[in-house]
Design an enzyme around this catalytic site. Sequence first.
Site, short mmCIF file in Angstrom:
data_model
loop_
_atom_site.label_atom_id
_atom_site.label_comp_id
_atom_site.label_asym_id
_atom_site.label_seq_id
_atom_site.Cartn_x
_atom_site.Cartn_y
_atom_site.Cartn_z
N LYS A 217 -29.52 3.26 -3.55
CA LYS A 217 -29.57 4.45 -2.76
C LYS A 217 -31.12 4.50 -2.21
CE LYS A 217 -32.83 6.18 -5.89
NZ LYS A 217 -34.30 6.56 -5.44
N ASP B 80 -31.35 8.34 -12.37
CA ASP B 80 -30.60 7.80 -11.41
C ASP B 80 -29.13 7.47 -11.59
OD1 ASP B 80 -32.83 8.98 -9.93
OD2 ASP B 80 -33.44 6.56 -9.57
#
Length: 315
Positions: free
Chosen positions: A15, A148
């Site tokens: 990401k 995350d």
Amino acid sequence: METDNQRIEIRAYAKINLCLDVQGVLENGYHQVAMVMQQILLCDDVLLRWVPDETADGVVISMGTNRPWLPTDRRNLAWQAAELMAQTYASGVCGILRIDIKKRIPVAAGLAGGSSNCAAVIHGLNRIWDLGLSVKELCEAGARLGSDVPFCVMGQAAADPVLNVAFVDDPLACHCAVATGRGTDLEPVPGLNSYLVLSKPPISVSTAEAYRGVDEEEIAGRPDIPEMVRGLRKKDSTLIQKNMVNVLENYTLKRYPVAMYTKNKMQKECNCDALLMSGSGPTVFGLCADREGAKAACRVMKEINRESFWTRTTV
Ligand code: ATP
């Protein structure tokens, strides 16, 4: 029995943070963040192989990676994910689990590589053990291992070619989300469609260190996240680029001159539409107009950082 053996290979995508704001410290000690997380095509491959074996002592885990210096024991997030899934959802299950990870995502880079490996193991075991858990339930498991991880779970549900068919109707399967709280309260938003260049200077920045640093720094500018989201919805690059702000960037760039050098070189020589450090860094990414622009920018950045890549966001 041979027919009971199972294998599944999952793409553990990285990401980037299109913006990142820190808004204080929560009662549980975590920083309160507000950020936009965007999945990108750069990925590790996570292969799980499961052999049921009634003589085994519960779920016996072993693992390997193509990075010899990465731990391949309980310190690895992938191992922790397997252990958590076994303890929570597979009591009484006995067998041998082998995890092999082909890493491409740079480590300790602000790209959630470890979190994504963790998410892939959670998804893989959901499939292998036929648990039938929703994305929300898988995110809840992931949140116990890292802030995350839930976003990586959601992203893989949307993008992984083996998984996504099962999750087409799940509202949490997405490529881009606004994350608040400690980063685990996630709301899907339309993603950015862009080619990218990424460059990681040869240093590691610990997430904890960058967050400590921001506590001591004056914050110069903050992203307007609702405006960024409006930009994403309207595909308005002015609104998006204006809000590409990461409050952790100042600390990392000042503390690590090679990170500053990386950003300056990308700024001067890569013709990017906008650039930003991802997460706690030190990776810097730039938005490129097209594939050729991204490839050319990658060639430039490889002159200083071996770990430079061209890729694109997932859509
Ligand atoms: P984030 O953006 O989520 O903060 P990051 O990209 O900064 O993550 P990671 O690549 O996830 O950082 O690695 C952070 C630390 O986790 C490293 O020091 C590494 O030793 C450890 N780690 C444990 N398991 C893994 C894994 N499977 N892959 C990469 N790193 C791992």
